[in-house]
Design an enzyme around this catalytic site. Sequence first.
Site, PDB file in Angstrom:
ATOM      1  N   GLN A 157       8.821  21.334  -5.104  1.00 41.47           N
ATOM      2  CA  GLN A 157       9.647  21.007  -6.369  1.00 41.47           C
ATOM      3  C   GLN A 157       9.641  22.161  -7.489  1.00 41.47           C
ATOM      4  OE1 GLN A 157       8.823  18.476  -9.790  1.00 41.47           O
ATOM      5  NE2 GLN A 157      10.488  17.304  -9.169  1.00 41.47           N
ATOM      6  N   CYS A 202      11.512  15.890 -16.010  1.00 42.65           N
ATOM      7  CA  CYS A 202      10.220  15.818 -16.581  1.00 42.65           C
ATOM      8  C   CYS A 202      10.672  15.675 -18.180  1.00 42.65           C
ATOM      9  CB  CYS A 202       9.857  17.247 -16.482  1.00 42.65           C
ATOM     10  SG  CYS A 202       8.246  17.667 -17.269  1.00 42.65           S
TER      11      CYS A 202
HETATM   12  C1  LIG Z   1       0.306  13.035 -13.906  1.00 45.44           C
HETATM   13  C2  LIG Z   1       1.720  13.049 -13.683  1.00 45.44           C
HETATM   14  C3  LIG Z   1       2.316  14.131 -13.187  1.00 45.44           C
HETATM   15  C4  LIG Z   1       3.626  14.351 -13.051  1.00 45.44           C
HETATM   16  N1  LIG Z   1       4.135  15.417 -12.316  1.00 45.44           N
HETATM   17  C5  LIG Z   1       5.618  15.434 -11.951  1.00 45.44           C
HETATM   18  C6  LIG Z   1       6.200  16.590 -11.345  1.00 45.44           C
HETATM   19  O1  LIG Z   1       5.569  17.566 -11.169  1.00 45.44           O
HETATM   20  N2  LIG Z   1       7.431  16.308 -11.172  1.00 45.44           N
HETATM   21  C7  LIG Z   1       8.193  15.319 -11.375  1.00 45.44           C
HETATM   22  O2  LIG Z   1       9.402  15.112 -10.789  1.00 45.44           O
HETATM   23  N3  LIG Z   1       7.901  14.000 -11.754  1.00 45.44           N
HETATM   24  C8  LIG Z   1       6.513  14.190 -11.890  1.00 45.44           C
HETATM   25  N4  LIG Z   1       5.832  13.084 -12.572  1.00 45.44           N
HETATM   26  C9  LIG Z   1       6.562  11.742 -12.401  1.00 45.44           C
HETATM   27  C10 LIG Z   1       6.518  10.891 -11.001  1.00 45.44           C
HETATM   28  O3  LIG Z   1       6.797  11.713  -9.979  1.00 45.44           O
HETATM   29  C11 LIG Z   1       7.024   9.781 -11.178  1.00 45.44           C
HETATM   30  O4  LIG Z   1       8.328   9.823 -11.235  1.00 45.44           O
HETATM   31  C12 LIG Z   1       6.712   8.726 -12.259  1.00 45.44           C
HETATM   32  O5  LIG Z   1       5.144   8.613 -12.430  1.00 45.44           O
HETATM   33  C13 LIG Z   1       7.182   7.341 -11.983  1.00 45.44           C
HETATM   34  O6  LIG Z   1       6.375   6.752 -10.618  1.00 45.44           O
HETATM   35  P1  LIG Z   1       5.427   5.791 -10.747  1.00 45.44           P
HETATM   36  O7  LIG Z   1       5.740   4.556 -11.636  1.00 45.44           O
HETATM   37  O8  LIG Z   1       5.084   5.230  -9.134  1.00 45.44           O
HETATM   38  O9  LIG Z   1       4.237   6.391 -11.403  1.00 45.44           O
HETATM   39  C14 LIG Z   1       4.426  12.842 -12.790  1.00 45.44           C
HETATM   40  C15 LIG Z   1       3.939  11.909 -13.430  1.00 45.44           C
HETATM   41  C16 LIG Z   1       2.455  11.690 -13.866  1.00 45.44           C
HETATM   42  C17 LIG Z   1       1.894  10.321 -13.981  1.00 45.44           C
END
Ligand SMILES: Cc1cc2nc3c(=O)[nH]c(=O)nc-3n(C[C@H](O)[C@H](O)[C@H](O)COP(=O)(O)O)c2cc1C
Length: 314
Positions: A75, A105
Amino acid sequence: MQIKPLKIGNITLHNNVFCAPLAGYTNYAFRRLCKGYGAGLCYSEMVSAKGLKYGSENTQQLLFTDEQEGLAAAQIFGSEPDVLRAACEHEKLQPFPIVDINMGCPVPKIYKNGEGSALLDNPALAEKIVKECVKSGKIITVKMRIGLQESKLITAEFAKRMAGAGASLITVHGRTKDKVYAGEVNYKEIAAAKRAVDIPVIANGGVFSDEDAQRLLLETGADGVMVARAALFDPQIFCDLTGGARESKLEMFNKQTAWTKQTCDERFATVFLRKMAAFYLKGERGAAAYKDRLFRAQTTDEVSAIAKEMWGQK
Ligand SMILES: Cc1cc2nc3c(=O)[nH]c(=O)nc-3n(C[C@H](O)[C@H](O)[C@H](O)COP(=O)(O)O)c2cc1C
């Protein structure tokens, strides 16, 4: 959940369960672990397109992959179409046939630069980015949110434009930028995106169990799910979602340790593995005392010894 193969561009994935990009976590070792537990596709953490251009990213750690990992996806983030395309064409991205553009983001530093979720408010630029990146020959996917705030949801229209620009798959995180990672996931908006495009749509947000994944698929009609935070605490959630057999935490942690040491220096590996071990302790008896010891460990060998004590008998 209903597992099925999924075609993205000219690649057929063996299933429709994805591991999300997670900055600071989804390095080679973590992705290889999740893949081994059944994830059909795992994304690298987000990598700055500009950083790649100027050689300022620690790409050895961020973008290492090998045959053992197998098919891998990267990504990237940025706001300048030509810089993003150059990133897609960069030699460091050569082993990654699938490249995702981050359009979700919420981190202020990224947003203020017009990157990440800021692109949701600039669909013309987002479209240009996808069009330009597609020219690199990579399979381009987009990860988006449903909008910046609840008063202005843009999901279906935005997804349509990204598909029109040449994206091969769209992941929709069903929350607005303002909600960051909290609050309800908006199933209706994800469903609207699915209806609006004829490329695969992956639903993301709030999957912490197989039941959650089933509900997300049922309510949205999406083609697959992406798991993020749940995987941090339990990479073996992919076994539950795909019907695979779990193994012990110690076996898991030993693999992660070996693979982390393969790509990271001792200092980084120690800090990273301490953090991961602490995540895996969640909900266990005596966790606080073990965490305390973990965070005082100075070497990967010390972390491994504590892990053996914690999980050796289980
Ligand atoms: C610690 C952390 C780092 C993340 N880093 C990214 C990232 O690098 N790129 C991205 O598109 N989303 C990133 N996200 C978002 C996640 O990919 C995801 O969209 C979001 O946590 C919702 O999914 P969930 O409810 O299963 O946690 C990050 C989320 C967290 C908590």
